[in-house]
Design a protein around this motif. Structure first.
Motif, mmCIF file in Angstrom:
data_model
loop_
_atom_site.group_PDB
_atom_site.id
_atom_site.type_symbol
_atom_site.label_atom_id
_atom_site.label_comp_id
_atom_site.label_asym_id
_atom_site.label_seq_id
_atom_site.Cartn_x
_atom_site.Cartn_y
_atom_site.Cartn_z
ATOM 1 N N VAL A 103 0.819 -1.211 0.000
ATOM 2 C CA VAL A 103 0.000 0.000 0.000
ATOM 3 C C VAL A 103 0.857 1.268 0.000
ATOM 4 O O VAL A 103 0.771 2.089 -0.906
ATOM 5 C CB VAL A 103 -0.976 0.017 1.208
ATOM 6 C CG1 VAL A 103 -1.806 1.291 1.203
ATOM 7 C CG2 VAL A 103 -1.864 -1.215 1.200
ATOM 8 N N VAL A 104 1.673 1.414 1.028
ATOM 9 C CA VAL A 104 2.425 2.662 1.195
ATOM 10 C C VAL A 104 3.459 2.848 0.089
ATOM 11 O O VAL A 104 3.522 3.910 -0.540
ATOM 12 C CB VAL A 104 3.085 2.724 2.586
ATOM 13 C CG1 VAL A 104 3.948 3.972 2.720
ATOM 14 C CG2 VAL A 104 2.016 2.693 3.674
ATOM 15 N N GLU A 105 4.291 1.856 -0.158
ATOM 16 C CA GLU A 105 5.352 1.979 -1.167
ATOM 17 C C GLU A 105 4.795 2.270 -2.563
ATOM 18 O O GLU A 105 5.282 3.194 -3.232
ATOM 19 C CB GLU A 105 6.241 0.732 -1.174
ATOM 20 C CG GLU A 105 7.395 0.792 -2.167
ATOM 21 C CD GLU A 105 8.422 1.877 -1.862
ATOM 22 O OE1 GLU A 105 9.169 2.231 -2.782
ATOM 23 O OE2 GLU A 105 8.486 2.374 -0.726
ATOM 24 N N PRO A 106 3.768 1.537 -3.055
ATOM 25 C CA PRO A 106 3.216 1.877 -4.376
ATOM 26 C C PRO A 106 2.632 3.296 -4.426
ATOM 27 O O PRO A 106 2.781 3.999 -5.429
ATOM 28 C CB PRO A 106 2.118 0.833 -4.601
ATOM 29 C CG PRO A 106 2.494 -0.310 -3.739
ATOM 30 C CD PRO A 106 3.182 0.294 -2.549
ATOM 31 N N CYS A 107 2.003 3.708 -3.337
ATOM 32 C CA CYS A 107 1.457 5.074 -3.283
ATOM 33 C C CYS A 107 2.586 6.098 -3.360
ATOM 34 O O CYS A 107 2.512 7.079 -4.093
ATOM 35 C CB CYS A 107 0.657 5.235 -1.986
ATOM 36 S SG CYS A 107 -0.175 6.813 -1.828
ATOM 37 N N TRP A 108 3.662 5.837 -2.606
ATOM 38 C CA TRP A 108 4.812 6.750 -2.612
ATOM 39 C C TRP A 108 5.465 6.799 -3.998
ATOM 40 O O TRP A 108 5.900 7.849 -4.440
ATOM 41 C CB TRP A 108 5.821 6.301 -1.556
ATOM 42 C CG TRP A 108 6.426 7.467 -0.831
ATOM 43 C CD1 TRP A 108 7.686 7.936 -0.956
ATOM 44 C CD2 TRP A 108 5.774 8.317 0.108
ATOM 45 N NE1 TRP A 108 7.868 9.025 -0.146
ATOM 46 C CE2 TRP A 108 6.706 9.278 0.524
ATOM 47 C CE3 TRP A 108 4.492 8.363 0.643
ATOM 48 C CZ2 TRP A 108 6.401 10.281 1.443
ATOM 49 C CZ3 TRP A 108 4.199 9.348 1.569
ATOM 50 C CH2 TRP A 108 5.139 10.287 1.960
ATOM 51 N N GLN A 109 5.532 5.670 -4.671
ATOM 52 C CA GLN A 109 6.089 5.638 -6.026
ATOM 53 C C GLN A 109 5.239 6.467 -6.986
ATOM 54 O O GLN A 109 5.780 7.132 -7.876
ATOM 55 C CB GLN A 109 6.222 4.199 -6.514
ATOM 56 C CG GLN A 109 7.330 3.454 -5.814
ATOM 57 C CD GLN A 109 7.376 1.966 -6.172
ATOM 58 O OE1 GLN A 109 6.499 1.442 -6.860
ATOM 59 N NE2 GLN A 109 8.405 1.284 -5.700
ATOM 60 N N GLU A 110 3.929 6.462 -6.809
ATOM 61 C CA GLU A 110 3.057 7.315 -7.626
ATOM 62 C C GLU A 110 3.355 8.790 -7.375
ATOM 63 O O GLU A 110 3.420 9.584 -8.308
ATOM 64 C CB GLU A 110 1.582 7.033 -7.326
ATOM 65 C CG GLU A 110 1.070 5.721 -7.844
ATOM 66 C CD GLU A 110 -0.376 5.486 -7.445
ATOM 67 O OE1 GLU A 110 -1.168 6.466 -7.399
ATOM 68 O OE2 GLU A 110 -0.717 4.320 -7.170
ATOM 69 N N PHE A 111 3.505 9.151 -6.087
ATOM 70 C CA PHE A 111 3.838 10.539 -5.753
ATOM 71 C C PHE A 111 5.166 10.940 -6.387
ATOM 72 O O PHE A 111 5.294 12.030 -6.953
ATOM 73 C CB PHE A 111 3.931 10.737 -4.234
ATOM 74 C CG PHE A 111 2.636 10.587 -3.501
ATOM 75 C CD1 PHE A 111 1.414 10.826 -4.111
ATOM 76 C CD2 PHE A 111 2.638 10.208 -2.171
ATOM 77 C CE1 PHE A 111 0.223 10.688 -3.422
ATOM 78 C CE2 PHE A 111 1.454 10.061 -1.465
ATOM 79 C CZ PHE A 111 0.247 10.309 -2.095
ATOM 80 N N ASP A 112 6.158 10.070 -6.269
ATOM 81 C CA ASP A 112 7.470 10.355 -6.855
ATOM 82 C C ASP A 112 7.363 10.547 -8.367
ATOM 83 O O ASP A 112 8.009 11.436 -8.933
ATOM 84 C CB ASP A 112 8.465 9.235 -6.543
ATOM 85 C CG ASP A 112 9.132 9.397 -5.187
ATOM 86 O OD1 ASP A 112 9.009 10.477 -4.585
ATOM 87 O OD2 ASP A 112 9.773 8.437 -4.735
ATOM 88 N N ALA A 113 6.561 9.717 -9.028
ATOM 89 C CA ALA A 113 6.385 9.838 -10.481
ATOM 90 C C ALA A 113 5.731 11.166 -10.840
ATOM 91 O O ALA A 113 6.131 11.822 -11.817
ATOM 92 C CB ALA A 113 5.564 8.671 -11.015
ATOM 93 N N MET A 114 4.756 11.605 -10.059
ATOM 94 C CA MET A 114 4.098 12.893 -10.318
ATOM 95 C C MET A 114 5.070 14.057 -10.109
ATOM 96 O O MET A 114 5.112 14.990 -10.915
ATOM 97 C CB MET A 114 2.872 13.059 -9.419
ATOM 98 C CG MET A 114 1.701 12.180 -9.812
ATOM 99 S SD MET A 114 0.214 12.535 -8.865
ATOM 100 C CE MET A 114 0.496 11.573 -7.377
ATOM 101 N N ILE A 115 5.831 13.978 -9.038
ATOM 102 C CA ILE A 115 6.806 15.035 -8.762
ATOM 103 C C ILE A 115 7.864 15.065 -9.860
ATOM 104 O O ILE A 115 8.234 16.129 -10.356
ATOM 105 C CB ILE A 115 7.446 14.837 -7.374
ATOM 106 C CG1 ILE A 115 6.411 15.139 -6.296
ATOM 107 C CG2 ILE A 115 8.690 15.709 -7.209
ATOM 108 C CD1 ILE A 115 6.860 14.776 -4.909
#
Length: 148
Positions: A103-115
């Motif tokens: 949950v957390v890691e995939p969500c964080w990877q999405e944030f990183d991709a957006m940034i």
């Protein structure tokens, strides 16, 4: 990337300071950068070295030495700076477990991709223009004086 906001923000500030005050041909000392940023010189030295090793900054020795941009400011994206700084931060000593991994890691990877996507749209040149638009003024170059 998000977890190391302090280092990345300081690195962006260093690069912007050099772009704004030195441009492509002039140099800026580490002491001047640190003073304007309100930071300790010894605290920014590791970042200056990392940025220099990557080629984003160029270190110049000698009495007029200091730092200057390694390439034109329009060719340096925020994503370039972030990639250099966060490359050193990849450690495996973070959290583990099913919730983190699923949950957390995939969500964080999405944030990183957006940034990352947004940071690929902004160059140092854009930030210098923002500084100028905000009313920041560059120091005037010293006049050339000579006598015959």
């Amino acid at each position: 990337m998000l977890l190391r906001r302090d280092r990345t923000m300081i690195a962006i500030l260093i690069m912007l300071d050099v772009a704004f005050h030195a441009g492509r041909n002039g140099t800026i000392s580490a002491a001047d950068i640190a003073e304007r940023a309100g930071l300790a010189r010894r605290g920014i030295e590791p970042l200056l070295q990392t940025l220099s090793r990557s080629g984003l900054l160029e270190s110049v020795r000698g009495p007029r030495g200091g730092y200057r941009l390694g390439r034109p400011r329009r060719d340096i994206l925020l994503a370039d700076i972030l990639a250099v700084i966060t490359a050193e931060d990849n450690t495996d000593d973070g959290p583990v477990g099913g919730l983190f991994q699923k949950v957390v890691e995939p969500c964080w990877q999405e944030f990183d991709a957006m940034i990352d996507e947004q940071c690929r749209k902004i160059s140092l040149d854009d930030l210098v223009r923002r500084a100028e638009h905000a009313g920041m003024r560059r120091p005037l170059p010293e006049p050339i004086t000579f006598s015959i």
